[in-house]
Design an enzyme around this catalytic site. Structure first.
Site, mmCIF file in Angstrom:
data_model
loop_
_atom_site.group_PDB
_atom_site.id
_atom_site.type_symbol
_atom_site.label_atom_id
_atom_site.label_comp_id
_atom_site.label_asym_id
_atom_site.label_seq_id
_atom_site.Cartn_x
_atom_site.Cartn_y
_atom_site.Cartn_z
ATOM 1 N N ALA A 1 0.817 -1.211 0.000
ATOM 2 C CA ALA A 1 0.000 0.000 0.000
ATOM 3 C C ALA A 1 0.849 1.258 0.000
ATOM 4 C CB ALA A 1 -0.967 -0.011 1.195
ATOM 5 N N HIS B 1 -4.911 -12.933 -2.303
ATOM 6 C CA HIS B 1 -3.726 -12.335 -2.948
ATOM 7 C C HIS B 1 -3.977 -12.210 -4.446
ATOM 8 C CE1 HIS B 1 0.478 -11.407 -3.823
ATOM 9 N NE2 HIS B 1 0.676 -11.296 -2.517
ATOM 10 N N ASP C 1 45.480 2.025 -7.593
ATOM 11 C CA ASP C 1 44.635 2.622 -6.543
ATOM 12 C C ASP C 1 45.479 3.555 -5.656
ATOM 13 O OD1 ASP C 1 42.633 3.084 -4.682
ATOM 14 O OD2 ASP C 1 42.820 1.119 -3.702
ATOM 15 N N GLN D 1 8.421 -14.064 -5.311
ATOM 16 C CA GLN D 1 7.437 -14.309 -4.244
ATOM 17 C C GLN D 1 6.841 -15.716 -4.280
ATOM 18 O OE1 GLN D 1 4.943 -11.313 -2.498
ATOM 19 N NE2 GLN D 1 5.347 -9.986 -4.248
HETATM 20 C C1 SPV Z 1 38.407 -0.044 -1.719
HETATM 21 O O1 SPV Z 1 37.476 -0.797 -2.050
HETATM 22 O O2 SPV Z 1 38.985 0.679 -2.514
HETATM 23 C C2 SPV Z 1 38.856 -0.005 -0.316
HETATM 24 C C3 SPV Z 1 38.742 -1.208 0.527
HETATM 25 O O3 SPV Z 1 39.362 1.011 0.096
HETATM 26 S S1 SPV Z 1 40.252 -2.029 0.430
HETATM 27 O O4 SPV Z 1 40.540 -2.308 -0.975
HETATM 28 O O5 SPV Z 1 40.153 -3.248 1.208
HETATM 29 O O6 SPV Z 1 41.289 -1.158 0.983
HETATM 30 MG MG MG Z 2 39.892 2.363 -1.403
#
Ligand code: SPV
Ligand code: MG
Length: 432
Positions: free
Chosen positions: A11, A90, A205, A99
């Site tokens: 709802a 239903h 990274d 479901q």
């Molecule tokens: C990311 O996903 O970039 C993180 C987590 O910072 S880790 O890779 O575990 O550092």
């Molecule tokens: Mg990270």
């Protein structure tokens, strides 16, 4: 005695289909409507636009409804045991899809005491579908989306979050669900990981992918999803710049940023002490948290502080001291990270932190210590579990093997048959 009839519904956005089935059900006897709790709706559909109290009040005032009760879970078992209705009503749409197992349990429960199921043809038309689409658009607006993480943290003891690094992976996090023991399981939100966002672009990274690019990734995800987004903000950059980043994210409708207490050239935490990484001072990082919090316009956006003491092998006491200081500086939650295979240091941290602080949300990223199940984390007092890199880690081997299969066979037949989805499926994967 009157025939007891039970009808369960969300709802959320009321339409003629609801009124029709209420009328049909009321003709069969005395009608109790079980309005699903906010949590139950969130578990299988999307976050409700109206809260439970509002939805219950609307249904209560409809002719033919004798009483309203809250159905806490999508699974009917508790409700049926308590109420023992003669008839459950239903729409017939639940015979297939997620479901269907819930329907099977209802049929079984009714059979155990002689009740019966009455199904009416499901009512839907283009206008109702458009209404549902429109609800999704409303939920995706920044002012609605931003607060969702805070709301979920109030609603659920522990939430689960999966990484998304583009629109497609965003859709997977948004839509994937499975049924386990009568409960629909799905992800509560998305993690925009620095590792995955960088890897996606073929970069390391190390905060090399700049914020303009990262904000573009978020926007791409936001365009096609509604669930809350947590940004991996790396170190947060310079304290002076961090305040601006926070303002931008808040305006966009992101729900939270997690920043880690490192300075200088950041490397991924999972390298630990194998590479040189520098931790910020407690004072320096607290100042960054404070500046970020002061920059906010709403009380919805959250700033989480991520402690790298265990990663950098500075010890439990250092981790605890830092996290307490970060909370005092205004952090809305803490993330504690570890790269051990074994969960011992994380569980010890959580127990010691929770002994003095029952409320501050705790976030974990169980990439290396992956054996513990969510329920156990929840019992320990973890509030957010982030699966930080799994979609990209799953896709890379599949893509590489496909490329190798094409090279090895001088054609794509083997790759098509072994690994690829059908062309028809990919054409209709994203509806127009
Ligand atoms: C990311 O996903 O970039 C993180 C987590 O910072 S880790 O890779 O575990 O550092
Ligand atoms: Mg990270």
């Amino acid at each position: 005695m009157k025939t007891k009839v039970y009808l369960s519904m969300s709802a959320d956005v009321l339409h003629p289909g609801h009124i029709r089935i209420i009328n049909q059900a009321a003709k069969l006897g005395e009608l109790t409507v079980g309005v699903l709790s906010d949590e139950a709706i969130t578990s299988f559909k999307r976050y409700p636009i109206l809260r439970y109290e509002q939805r219950a009040a609307i249904i209560e005032s409809i002719k033919g409804v004798a009483r309203v009760m809250c159905q806490q879970e999508l699974d009917y078992t508790d409700t049926l045991n308590a109420l023992k209705p003669d008839i459950v009503v239903h729409g017939d749409n639940w015979r297939t899809g997620v479901q269907a197992p819930i329907r099977a349990k209802v049929v079984e429960a009714l059979a155990s005491y002689g009740g019966r199921l009455v199904e009416f043809p499901y009512y839907s038309d283009n206008q109702i579908k458009q209404l549902d689409e429109h609800s999704r658009t409303i939920l995706g607006m920044p002012e609605n989306r931003r607060q969702r993480l805070r709301e979920l943290l109030k609603l659920k003891k522990t939430i689960r979050v999966l990484e998304a690094h583009n629109g497609l992976t965003g859709l997977i996090v948004e839509k994937t669900c499975v049924e386990i023991d009568g409960k629909i399981q799905q992800f509560d939100g998305m993690w925009v990981s620095s590792l995955c966002d960088s890897t996606m672009k073929g970069k390391p990274d190390i905060e090399l992918v700049d914020n303009t690019s990262r904000l573009r990734t978020i926007d791409e995800i936001m365009e096609v999803t509604t669930k809350p987004i947590i940004l991996d903000g790396d170190t947060g950059g310079k304290t002076e710049h961090f305040a601006y980043l926070v303002k931008t994210l808040e305006r966009m409708g992101v729900s939270a940023i997690i920043i880690e207490d490192k300075i200088g050239l950041k490397k991924n935490s999972l390298f630990g002490t194998d590479v040189e990484q520098t931790q910020d001072t407690i004072e320096g990082f607290c100042e960054k948290i404070r500046r970020g919090k002061e920059a906010l316009t709403t009380e919805e956006f959250m700033v989480f502080a991520r402690c790298e003491s265990l990663i950098l092998e500075r010890g439990m006491e250092d981790a605890l001291e830092r996290c307490r200081a970060y909370v005092d500086a205004g952090a809305d939650g803490i993330m504690i990270h570890s790269r051990r295979k074994n969960a011992d240091e994380i569980t010890q941290f959580i127990a010691e932190f929770r002994a003095a602080d029952h409320l501050t949300p705790i976030v974990i990223v169980p990439t290396t210590f992956n054996e513990t199940r969510e329920e156990e984390w929840s019992d320990l007092g973890v509030n957010v579990i982030i699966y930080a890199n799994h979609l990209i880690r799953a896709s890379f081997p599949a893509m590489e093997t496909t490329a190798k299969l094409i090279l090895a066979n001088g054609r794509c037949k083997e790759a098509d048959e072994l690994l690829c989805m059908g062309v028809e499926d990919v054409l209709t994967l994203i509806p127009e």
